[in-house]
Design an enzyme around this catalytic site. Structure first.
Site, PDB file in Angstrom:
ATOM      1  N   TRP A   1      10.810   5.126 -16.688  1.00  0.00           N
ATOM      2  CA  TRP A   1      11.763   4.005 -16.574  1.00  0.00           C
ATOM      3  C   TRP A   1      11.664   3.349 -15.194  1.00  0.00           C
ATOM      4  O   TRP A   1      11.552   4.051 -14.190  1.00  0.00           O
ATOM      5  CB  TRP A   1      13.192   4.499 -16.806  1.00  0.00           C
ATOM      6  CG  TRP A   1      14.224   3.424 -16.699  1.00  0.00           C
ATOM      7  CD1 TRP A   1      14.216   2.217 -17.340  1.00  0.00           C
ATOM      8  CD2 TRP A   1      15.417   3.435 -15.911  1.00  0.00           C
ATOM      9  NE1 TRP A   1      15.331   1.488 -17.002  1.00  0.00           N
ATOM     10  CE2 TRP A   1      16.088   2.211 -16.128  1.00  0.00           C
ATOM     11  CE3 TRP A   1      15.994   4.370 -15.054  1.00  0.00           C
ATOM     12  CZ2 TRP A   1      17.296   1.889 -15.505  1.00  0.00           C
ATOM     13  CZ3 TRP A   1      17.204   4.054 -14.441  1.00  0.00           C
ATOM     14  CH2 TRP A   1      17.843   2.825 -14.664  1.00  0.00           C
TER      15      TRP A   1
ATOM     16  N   TYR B   1      11.330  -0.143 -22.042  1.00  0.00           N
ATOM     17  CA  TYR B   1      10.945  -0.092 -20.626  1.00  0.00           C
ATOM     18  C   TYR B   1       9.852  -1.130 -20.346  1.00  0.00           C
ATOM     19  O   TYR B   1       8.786  -1.118 -20.962  1.00  0.00           O
ATOM     20  CB  TYR B   1      10.443   1.308 -20.221  1.00  0.00           C
ATOM     21  CG  TYR B   1      11.489   2.416 -20.293  1.00  0.00           C
ATOM     22  CD1 TYR B   1      12.842   2.149 -20.469  1.00  0.00           C
ATOM     23  CD2 TYR B   1      11.115   3.747 -20.171  1.00  0.00           C
ATOM     24  CE1 TYR B   1      13.783   3.163 -20.526  1.00  0.00           C
ATOM     25  CE2 TYR B   1      12.062   4.781 -20.230  1.00  0.00           C
ATOM     26  CZ  TYR B   1      13.390   4.473 -20.413  1.00  0.00           C
ATOM     27  OH  TYR B   1      14.327   5.485 -20.482  1.00  0.00           O
TER      28      TYR B   1
ATOM     29  N   GLN C   1      19.752  12.940 -25.085  1.00  0.00           N
ATOM     30  CA  GLN C   1      19.222  12.566 -23.763  1.00  0.00           C
ATOM     31  C   GLN C   1      20.347  11.869 -22.991  1.00  0.00           C
ATOM     32  O   GLN C   1      20.545  10.668 -23.095  1.00  0.00           O
ATOM     33  CB  GLN C   1      18.000  11.650 -23.881  1.00  0.00           C
ATOM     34  CG  GLN C   1      17.360  11.450 -22.519  1.00  0.00           C
ATOM     35  CD  GLN C   1      16.021  10.741 -22.526  1.00  0.00           C
ATOM     36  OE1 GLN C   1      15.833   9.819 -21.764  1.00  0.00           O
ATOM     37  NE2 GLN C   1      15.101  11.162 -23.365  1.00  0.00           N
TER      38      GLN C   1
ATOM     39  N   ALA D   1      20.419  10.120  -9.489  1.00  0.00           N
ATOM     40  CA  ALA D   1      21.302   8.951  -9.578  1.00  0.00           C
ATOM     41  C   ALA D   1      20.567   7.714  -9.055  1.00  0.00           C
ATOM     42  O   ALA D   1      21.063   6.995  -8.187  1.00  0.00           O
ATOM     43  CB  ALA D   1      22.604   9.192  -8.820  1.00  0.00           C
TER      44      ALA D   1
ATOM     45  N   ASN E   1       9.427  16.590  -5.816  1.00  0.00           N
ATOM     46  CA  ASN E   1      10.425  16.910  -6.844  1.00  0.00           C
ATOM     47  C   ASN E   1      10.067  18.151  -7.663  1.00  0.00           C
ATOM     48  O   ASN E   1      10.953  18.908  -8.080  1.00  0.00           O
ATOM     49  CB  ASN E   1      10.630  15.704  -7.765  1.00  0.00           C
ATOM     50  CG  ASN E   1      11.176  14.500  -7.005  1.00  0.00           C
ATOM     51  OD1 ASN E   1      11.632  14.640  -5.866  1.00  0.00           O
ATOM     52  ND2 ASN E   1      11.109  13.324  -7.609  1.00  0.00           N
TER      53      ASN E   1
HETATM   54  N1  LIG Z   1      17.849   7.676 -22.100  1.00  0.00           N
HETATM   55  C1  LIG Z   1      18.193   6.811 -21.183  1.00  0.00           C
HETATM   56  O1  LIG Z   1      19.032   5.920 -21.411  1.00  0.00           O
HETATM   57  C2  LIG Z   1      17.564   6.906 -19.821  1.00  0.00           C
HETATM   58  C3  LIG Z   1      18.106   6.174 -18.745  1.00  0.00           C
HETATM   59  C4  LIG Z   1      17.510   6.316 -17.492  1.00  0.00           C
HETATM   60  C5  LIG Z   1      16.411   7.153 -17.343  1.00  0.00           C
HETATM   61  N2  LIG Z   1      15.888   7.823 -18.414  1.00  0.00           N
HETATM   62  C6  LIG Z   1      14.701   8.696 -18.292  1.00  0.00           C
HETATM   63  O2  LIG Z   1      14.848   9.591 -17.184  1.00  0.00           O
HETATM   64  C7  LIG Z   1      13.801   9.373 -16.251  1.00  0.00           C
HETATM   65  C8  LIG Z   1      14.310   9.625 -14.859  1.00  0.00           C
HETATM   66  O3  LIG Z   1      15.387   8.722 -14.570  1.00  0.00           O
HETATM   67  P1  LIG Z   1      15.460   8.028 -13.166  1.00  0.00           P
HETATM   68  O4  LIG Z   1      14.167   7.365 -12.866  1.00  0.00           O
HETATM   69  O5  LIG Z   1      16.697   7.218 -13.127  1.00  0.00           O
HETATM   70  O6  LIG Z   1      15.585   9.351 -12.222  1.00  0.00           O
HETATM   71  P2  LIG Z   1      16.156   9.507 -10.747  1.00  0.00           P
HETATM   72  O7  LIG Z   1      15.624  10.798 -10.275  1.00  0.00           O
HETATM   73  O8  LIG Z   1      17.614   9.336 -10.735  1.00  0.00           O
HETATM   74  O9  LIG Z   1      15.527   8.291  -9.913  1.00  0.00           O
HETATM   75  C9  LIG Z   1      14.137   8.221  -9.725  1.00  0.00           C
HETATM   76  C10 LIG Z   1      13.845   7.243  -8.608  1.00  0.00           C
HETATM   77  O10 LIG Z   1      14.350   7.760  -7.365  1.00  0.00           O
HETATM   78  C11 LIG Z   1      13.389   7.588  -6.337  1.00  0.00           C
HETATM   79  N3  LIG Z   1      12.895   8.918  -5.975  1.00  0.00           N
HETATM   80  C12 LIG Z   1      12.424   9.890  -6.777  1.00  0.00           C
HETATM   81  N4  LIG Z   1      12.080  10.983  -6.092  1.00  0.00           N
HETATM   82  C13 LIG Z   1      12.351  10.703  -4.809  1.00  0.00           C
HETATM   83  C14 LIG Z   1      12.204  11.455  -3.627  1.00  0.00           C
HETATM   84  N5  LIG Z   1      11.737  12.706  -3.630  1.00  0.00           N
HETATM   85  N6  LIG Z   1      12.575  10.872  -2.442  1.00  0.00           N
HETATM   86  C15 LIG Z   1      13.061   9.610  -2.426  1.00  0.00           C
HETATM   87  N7  LIG Z   1      13.205   8.829  -3.528  1.00  0.00           N
HETATM   88  C16 LIG Z   1      12.862   9.398  -4.725  1.00  0.00           C
HETATM   89  C17 LIG Z   1      12.282   6.710  -6.935  1.00  0.00           C
HETATM   90  O11 LIG Z   1      12.633   5.336  -6.797  1.00  0.00           O
HETATM   91  P3  LIG Z   1      12.185   4.406  -5.549  1.00  0.00           P
HETATM   92  O12 LIG Z   1      11.098   5.128  -4.801  1.00  0.00           O
HETATM   93  O13 LIG Z   1      11.746   3.138  -6.154  1.00  0.00           O
HETATM   94  O14 LIG Z   1      13.440   4.251  -4.740  1.00  0.00           O
HETATM   95  C18 LIG Z   1      12.352   7.086  -8.393  1.00  0.00           C
HETATM   96  O15 LIG Z   1      11.787   6.135  -9.255  1.00  0.00           O
HETATM   97  C19 LIG Z   1      13.338   7.932 -16.536  1.00  0.00           C
HETATM   98  O16 LIG Z   1      12.030   7.690 -16.129  1.00  0.00           O
HETATM   99  C20 LIG Z   1      13.456   7.876 -18.041  1.00  0.00           C
HETATM  100  O17 LIG Z   1      12.347   8.514 -18.637  1.00  0.00           O
HETATM  101  C21 LIG Z   1      16.473   7.724 -19.632  1.00  0.00           C
END
Ligand SMILES: NC(=O)c1ccc[n+]([C@@H]2O[C@H](COP(=O)([O-])OP(=O)(O)OC[C@H]3O[C@@H](n4cnc5c(N)ncnc54)[C@H](OP(=O)(O)O)[C@@H]3O)[C@@H](O)[C@H]2O)c1
Length: 327
Positions: free
Chosen positions: A21, A54, A180, A213, A296
């Site tokens: 996403w 997406y 999910q 988040a 991560n």
């Molecule tokens: N079912 C649903 O409705 C739904 C909704 C949302 C997500 N999802 C699924 O869940 C997955 C994960 O969600 P999410 O992307 O929102 O997860 P998240 O862990 O909350 O955010 C990930 C974002 O945080 C930043 N990040 C990640 N690791 C980091 C680190 N070690 N240090 C600093 N920044 C870091 C990156 O963005 P930047 O580097 O751009 O800042 C990354 O794209 C999605 O890809 C999708 O497959 C599902």
């Protein structure tokens, strides 16, 4: 990496998984996707999450092209996609789980992913206007045709999940097996309270999303919105209030001493916290670059070190003692 049963099914998912996403197509092209998926796979990830909506279908195209380049044995990994919002602004194609849309939708997703089947197909949101029975039958048929092996729900209410399971049981159809939902230190109530019934009564699994988040729990927003971050992307202004909320930022800051004691980063701590919940089958992580994936994935090593005492300290920061006891 540990592998957990997806609810009461026989399939096991890596406790950390990887999703696309926001990132695929917008921040990561095919070569970056190859690099990140490869890093995740090498760390033991066997589950990759996507959705039709997406990047308007482009995220599935990027993942499909990446999987082709990676050339992994198909049986060695799981791919999921999700349907609900649709790709076209047309009466029967938007915000719906009607039979026609679901069946046409899975065909489109498989074409973009260049796959014969997905392992899990999710109904991305509940649809209040289509009878649940129609959706259950369509998902059953998709499974019977071999286009998906399992099906699940995303952000459905516990009562909607129960209704779908009961309809499926009554007609001997394939039941949904996993939810999910969002689950992180800021968003935990629904997961912990509302869904308890579906875990216990229906053996439902969970693949949880947004463990950081949207990056807030990494601590990267402590001094404003960095240029290379999700909240700075075009079209993501809606995240600004969330990532600059003072109370939330103070809570993230209060986690720092705990992360230092554990000799880990805030991101690893926040992801590890999700892993401690026994109702979590897999935490879907996200990353915009490969360094984040490497970082991560180490959360798996941190989780066993979160003692009840540490978990209590974390609860005190985020919800206070009384609520923690109720949970
Ligand atoms: N079912 C649903 O409705 C739904 C909704 C949302 C997500 N999802 C699924 O869940 C997955 C994960 O969600 P999410 O992307 O929102 O997860 P998240 O862990 O909350 O955010 C990930 C974002 O945080 C930043 N990040 C990640 N690791 C980091 C680190 N070690 N240090 C600093 N920044 C870091 C990156 O963005 P930047 O580097 O751009 O800042 C990354 O794209 C999605 O890809 C999708 O497959 C599902």
């Amino acid at each position: 990496m540990e592998y957990r049963h997806l609810g009461k099914t026989g399939i096991r998912v890596s406790e950390l998984s990887f999703g696309s996403w926001v990132t695929f197509h917008n921040q990561a092209d095919v070569s970056a996707a190859v690099e990140m998926m490869s890093a995740a796979y090498d760390a033991g990830v066997n589950f990759f999450d996507n959705a039709e909506v997406y990047a308007g279908g482009k995220s599935e195209e990027v993942m499909g092209a990446a999987l082709k380049q990676l050339g992994w044995r198909r049986s060695s990994y799981l791919v999921s996609t999700k349907i609900y919002w649709g790709l076209h602004d047309n009466v029967n194609e938007k915000n719906t789980l009607n039979r026609k849309r679901l069946i046409e939708g899975i065909h489109g997703s498989l074409e973009r992913l260049q796959l014969e089947y997905v392992d899990i197909l999710y109904c991305h949101r509940p649809d209040k206007t289509t009878p649940i029975e129609e959706t259950v039958w369509a998902m059953h048929n998709i499974i019977e045709w071999g286009k998906a092996f399992y099906w699940g729900t995303s952000e459905w209410a516990a009562a909607e999940i129960a209704a779908a399971c009961e309809i499926a049981e009554r007609h001997h159809l394939h039941k949904p097996i996993t939810e999910q939902p969002i689950y992180n230190l800021f968003e935990r109530q629904r997961f912990s309270r509302d869904y308890e019934r579906v875990y216990k009564e229906y053996g439902y699994g969970t693949t949880t999303f947004s463990p950081l988040a949207s990056g807030l729990l990494s601590g990267k927003y402590s001094k404003g919105i960095p240029e290379a971050s999700r909240a700075a992307l075009d079209g993501y202004d809606w995240l600004h209030d969330h990532v600059t909320d003072r109370q939330k930022l103070a809570r993230v800051q209060a986690l720092e001493p705990i992360a230092s004691e554990l000799n880990c980063t805030l991101s690893q701590l926040a992801i590890a916290w999700c892993l401690k919940n026994p109702f979590v089958s897999s935490v879907i992580t996200g990353a915009s670059r490969v360094e984040q994936v490497h970082e991560n994935m180490k959360a798996s090593e941190i989780a066993p070190r979160l003692t009840p005492e540490i978990l209590k300290r974390i609860d005190n920061i985020f919800i206070g003692e009384k609520e923690a006891e109720e949970e």
